[in-house]
Design a protein around this motif. Structure first.
Motif, mmCIF file in Angstrom:
data_model
loop_
_atom_site.group_PDB
_atom_site.id
_atom_site.type_symbol
_atom_site.label_atom_id
_atom_site.label_comp_id
_atom_site.label_asym_id
_atom_site.label_seq_id
_atom_site.Cartn_x
_atom_site.Cartn_y
_atom_site.Cartn_z
ATOM 1 N N GLY A 127 -53.290 51.597 34.647
ATOM 2 C CA GLY A 127 -53.694 52.709 35.487
ATOM 3 C C GLY A 127 -52.927 53.982 35.176
ATOM 4 N N CYS A 128 -51.985 53.906 34.257
ATOM 5 C CA CYS A 128 -51.187 55.073 33.859
ATOM 6 C C CYS A 128 -51.984 55.909 32.862
ATOM 7 N N PRO A 129 -52.121 57.220 33.078
ATOM 8 C CA PRO A 129 -52.989 58.054 32.241
ATOM 9 C C PRO A 129 -52.472 58.312 30.840
ATOM 10 N N ASP A 130 -51.159 58.184 30.625
ATOM 11 C CA ASP A 130 -50.621 58.468 29.292
ATOM 12 C C ASP A 130 -49.676 57.360 28.840
ATOM 13 N N CYS A 131 -50.039 56.133 29.165
ATOM 14 C CA CYS A 131 -49.196 54.983 28.835
ATOM 15 C C CYS A 131 -49.934 53.980 27.958
ATOM 16 N N LEU A 132 -49.171 53.123 27.380
ATOM 17 C CA LEU A 132 -49.697 51.961 26.688
ATOM 18 C C LEU A 132 -48.914 50.741 27.135
ATOM 19 N N VAL A 133 -49.626 49.690 27.499
ATOM 20 C CA VAL A 133 -48.997 48.405 27.763
ATOM 21 C C VAL A 133 -49.315 47.513 26.569
ATOM 22 N N LEU A 134 -48.281 47.109 25.889
ATOM 23 C CA LEU A 134 -48.400 46.451 24.597
ATOM 24 C C LEU A 134 -47.934 45.004 24.697
ATOM 25 N N GLN A 135 -48.836 44.058 24.461
ATOM 26 C CA GLN A 135 -48.475 42.645 24.454
ATOM 27 C C GLN A 135 -48.311 42.193 23.007
ATOM 28 N N ALA A 136 -47.129 41.681 22.679
ATOM 29 C CA ALA A 136 -46.816 41.347 21.292
ATOM 30 C C ALA A 136 -46.494 39.871 21.130
ATOM 31 N N THR A 146 -43.045 35.932 22.829
ATOM 32 C CA THR A 146 -43.953 36.895 23.455
ATOM 33 C C THR A 146 -43.166 38.027 24.093
ATOM 34 N N GLY A 147 -43.719 39.224 23.992
ATOM 35 C CA GLY A 147 -43.093 40.374 24.627
ATOM 36 C C GLY A 147 -44.133 41.289 25.245
ATOM 37 N N LEU A 148 -43.720 42.095 26.219
ATOM 38 C CA LEU A 148 -44.586 43.086 26.850
ATOM 39 C C LEU A 148 -43.803 44.380 26.950
ATOM 40 N N GLN A 149 -44.416 45.485 26.516
ATOM 41 C CA GLN A 149 -43.712 46.761 26.468
ATOM 42 C C GLN A 149 -44.555 47.857 27.105
ATOM 43 N N LEU A 150 -43.894 48.710 27.855
ATOM 44 C CA LEU A 150 -44.527 49.878 28.462
ATOM 45 C C LEU A 150 -44.042 51.123 27.743
ATOM 46 N N LEU A 151 -44.981 51.874 27.151
ATOM 47 C CA LEU A 151 -44.682 53.103 26.437
ATOM 48 C C LEU A 151 -45.429 54.252 27.081
ATOM 49 N N SER A 152 -44.847 55.445 27.006
ATOM 50 C CA SER A 152 -45.468 56.601 27.654
ATOM 51 C C SER A 152 -45.127 57.876 26.895
ATOM 52 N N ARG A 153 -45.965 58.901 27.096
ATOM 53 C CA ARG A 153 -45.644 60.228 26.565
ATOM 54 C C ARG A 153 -44.444 60.822 27.304
ATOM 55 N N ARG A 154 -44.211 60.345 28.520
ATOM 56 C CA ARG A 154 -43.124 60.850 29.362
ATOM 57 C C ARG A 154 -41.878 59.980 29.237
ATOM 58 N N ALA A 155 -40.732 60.537 29.602
ATOM 59 C CA ALA A 155 -39.488 59.764 29.598
ATOM 60 C C ALA A 155 -39.390 58.873 30.832
ATOM 61 N N LYS A 156 -40.130 59.231 31.897
ATOM 62 C CA LYS A 156 -40.154 58.447 33.120
ATOM 63 C C LYS A 156 -41.592 58.293 33.594
ATOM 64 N N VAL A 157 -41.872 57.182 34.297
ATOM 65 C CA VAL A 157 -43.178 56.992 34.918
ATOM 66 C C VAL A 157 -42.986 56.923 36.422
ATOM 67 N N THR A 158 -44.081 56.955 37.162
ATOM 68 C CA THR A 158 -43.989 56.909 38.619
ATOM 69 C C THR A 158 -43.644 55.500 39.094
ATOM 70 N N ALA A 159 -43.232 55.407 40.344
ATOM 71 C CA ALA A 159 -42.905 54.101 40.928
ATOM 72 C C ALA A 159 -44.126 53.190 40.922
ATOM 73 N N ALA A 160 -45.305 53.742 41.188
ATOM 74 C CA ALA A 160 -46.534 52.943 41.209
ATOM 75 C C ALA A 160 -46.872 52.414 39.816
ATOM 76 N N GLU A 161 -46.665 53.245 38.808
ATOM 77 C CA GLU A 161 -46.947 52.814 37.434
ATOM 78 C C GLU A 161 -45.975 51.725 36.992
ATOM 79 N N MET A 162 -44.728 51.836 37.398
ATOM 80 C CA MET A 162 -43.752 50.804 37.068
ATOM 81 C C MET A 162 -44.055 49.508 37.802
ATOM 82 N N GLU A 163 -44.496 49.624 39.044
ATOM 83 C CA GLU A 163 -44.837 48.436 39.817
ATOM 84 C C GLU A 163 -46.000 47.688 39.184
ATOM 85 N N GLU A 164 -46.966 48.423 38.674
ATOM 86 C CA GLU A 164 -48.096 47.781 38.000
ATOM 87 C C GLU A 164 -47.621 47.001 36.775
#
Length: 241
Positions: A127-136, A146-164
């Motif tokens: 649901g993050c507009p400028d993020c990628l959730v990467l399953q490796a 297995t790994g899961l990574q959250l990447l974004s254009r921003r240095a920080k994301v919102t609390a809701a985006e992190m909760e997701e």
């Protein structure tokens, strides 16, 4: 041995790719949270992205990240081949910058590489507009992780985006995520990073052989203490140099 281990940590902890997936409604069920998305083309991956958080199914990896990794960013550019991308990573560990340049292939909604070990990555819905959730999936010797990574254009994301993202981690039965700390600062841009005490691991990575990979597999599977002791020794040696 020391330099080989540093290559592995750098690659495995901060592996690549990014995609601006567009705004979508927040998702809550595991079926939706781990749904893979379609990649329209490599142009969607291009640019600079920040590593926000990551999770794994290996306790040693989580401990390693928490102890040593401070921040990481990735810059993706087009490669000469139509289905390939060049990936430049700059990772700050214990106050020092490490860089790595690699090439990955984009095919059938999957980004992959085969050296120094096999990596296969797919993109999950977000649901993050400028993020990628990467399953490796990492295959090192005869073991798969297995790994899961959250990447974004921003240095920080919102609390809701992190909760997701945390819910996605739970759905995949991975360990609680490690969250990067942007307050500790990032490595300089690619144009200015060279010659400033940065250690480039590209050549070492390119020359890793099957014996090196088998050694890494044995160290990983022997338990977190041995892995951490190896990296701690490596970092101490680098500080002395």
């Amino acid at each position: 041995m020391r330099r080989v281990m540093m290559v592995f940590v750098h690659v495995a902890v901060a592996v690549l790719s990014l995609l601006s997936v567009g705004q979508s409604a927040p998702v809550t069920s595991c079926e939706s949270l781990i749904q893979q998305i379609e990649i329209q083309g490599r142009d969607q991956l291009l640019g600079k992205w920040m590593s926000i958080a990551e999770s794994t199914d290996v306790a040693a990896f989580k401990l390693l990240t928490e102890m040593f990794v401070e921040t990481c960013w990735v810059k993706i550019t087009t490669a000469k081949e139509n289905n390939a991308i060049d990936v430049f990573q700059a990772q700050k560990m214990s106050g020092r910058c490490f860089t790595l340049t690699s090439k990955m292939t984009l095919e059938n909604n999957t980004v992959s590489m085969v050296h120094p070990f096999s990596v296969s990555e797919v993109f999950l819905r977000s649901g993050c507009p400028d993020c990628l959730v990467l399953q490796a999936k990492y295959t090192i010797g005869r073991s798969t992780y297995t790994g899961l990574q959250l990447l974004s254009r921003r240095a920080k994301v919102t609390a809701a985006e992190m909760e997701e993202f945390k819910k996605q981690v739970e759905c995949l039965n991975l360990l609680p995520p490690t969250i990067m700390d942007p307050e500790k600062g990032f490595c300089p841009d690619e144009s200015t990073i060279k010659g400033k005490g940065t250690i480039d691991l590209t050549d070492v990575s390119n020359h890793m052989n099957s014996e090196s990979v088998s050694l890494l597999e044995n160290i990983i599977n022997s338990g977190g203490e041995m892995l951490v002791e190896t990296i701690s020794s490596s970092m101490a040696g680098l500080k002395e140099n």
